[in-house]
Design a protein around this motif. Sequence first.
Motif, mmCIF file in Angstrom:
data_model
loop_
_atom_site.group_PDB
_atom_site.id
_atom_site.type_symbol
_atom_site.label_atom_id
_atom_site.label_comp_id
_atom_site.label_asym_id
_atom_site.label_seq_id
_atom_site.Cartn_x
_atom_site.Cartn_y
_atom_site.Cartn_z
ATOM 1 N N HIS A 145 0.823 -1.219 0.000
ATOM 2 C CA HIS A 145 0.000 0.000 0.000
ATOM 3 C C HIS A 145 0.861 1.275 0.000
ATOM 4 C CE1 HIS A 145 -3.646 -2.368 0.695
ATOM 5 N NE2 HIS A 145 -2.917 -3.081 1.530
ATOM 6 N N ALA A 146 2.157 1.101 0.024
ATOM 7 C CA ALA A 146 3.069 2.243 0.002
ATOM 8 C C ALA A 146 3.105 2.837 -1.412
ATOM 9 C CB ALA A 146 4.458 1.786 0.442
ATOM 10 N N PRO A 147 3.577 4.076 -1.551
ATOM 11 C CA PRO A 147 4.132 4.920 -0.492
ATOM 12 C C PRO A 147 3.037 5.674 0.277
ATOM 13 C CG PRO A 147 4.302 6.051 -2.589
ATOM 14 C CD PRO A 147 3.731 4.696 -2.885
ATOM 15 N N PHE A 148 3.416 6.103 1.490
ATOM 16 C CA PHE A 148 2.526 6.861 2.347
ATOM 17 C C PHE A 148 3.017 8.302 2.443
ATOM 18 C CE2 PHE A 148 2.592 2.450 3.750
ATOM 19 C CZ PHE A 148 1.245 2.126 3.681
ATOM 20 N N ASP A 149 2.083 9.201 2.694
ATOM 21 C CA ASP A 149 2.452 10.605 2.894
ATOM 22 C C ASP A 149 2.933 10.859 4.313
ATOM 23 O OD1 ASP A 149 1.504 11.710 0.246
ATOM 24 O OD2 ASP A 149 -0.368 10.826 0.988
ATOM 25 N N ARG A 150 2.416 10.066 5.238
ATOM 26 C CA ARG A 150 2.767 10.229 6.648
ATOM 27 C C ARG A 150 2.837 8.860 7.307
ATOM 28 N NH1 ARG A 150 3.485 14.535 4.675
ATOM 29 N NH2 ARG A 150 2.709 16.579 5.366
ATOM 30 N N ILE A 151 3.764 8.718 8.280
ATOM 31 C CA ILE A 151 3.871 7.495 9.090
ATOM 32 C C ILE A 151 4.035 7.916 10.550
ATOM 33 C CG2 ILE A 151 5.218 5.419 9.602
ATOM 34 C CD1 ILE A 151 6.075 5.315 6.689
ATOM 35 N N ILE A 152 3.328 7.220 11.442
ATOM 36 C CA ILE A 152 3.431 7.516 12.872
ATOM 37 C C ILE A 152 3.532 6.209 13.647
ATOM 38 C CG2 ILE A 152 0.904 7.631 13.144
ATOM 39 C CD1 ILE A 152 1.417 9.897 15.221
#
Length: 215
Positions: A142-149
């Motif tokens: 499902h990547a890429p992501f705009d944000r990761i926490i």
Amino acid sequence: MDIVDPFRSARLILELRQAGVMDNRVLSAIERTPRAIFVPDEYRDMAYDNRQVPIACGQELSLPVMVGRMVQALDVQAEHSVLEVGTGVGYQAAVLSLLAKRVYSIERFRTLHDMAKDTMTSLELNNVRLFHADGLDGLSDHAPFDRIILTGAISLAPYKLAQQLNSGGIMVAPVEKDGFQHINVYKRIENQVEKLTTLGPSKFLPLIIGAAREL
């Protein structure tokens, strides 16, 4: 049970402001998220207090102020795709769902994953997808992501996860080094990952590394 306690929720928002959470979108998302639904019955009276609350599998529901500060630093926009590592019972994912286009959240413990899934269904949060897996592997499909926490502390900077960020993407993670734990903010710039700032000390439980557990 009322979904949201207006008086106690307003008091919590004041505490968040006093702690430096000034982003009105973040404050609104926290105010609209019924934290009491995520708290075990025996701790329901603590739902809107700024304290950690025990949940299943020996884990804890994070301090509301810490959630506010980390989500504020994440700078989530309406078009963003967000990866959360460590769903817990789903409280922070629910907050993020009111800010982002889509939230992907990974939980290692089956019990917590199932609890969060039931709560998301009851709240009709259709832009949240939950996964039972090792969060430090991320979700390459499902990547890429705009944000990761990250919601648990790690001992090394999470560069593997950062590779699943879009260029310009931001990651917020509690990192423990030499016995001290701080929340770091990272940014991916092309193929490099840079630490932008540190939000300050934290006391998160360690993020457990390894295969997903059927607990």
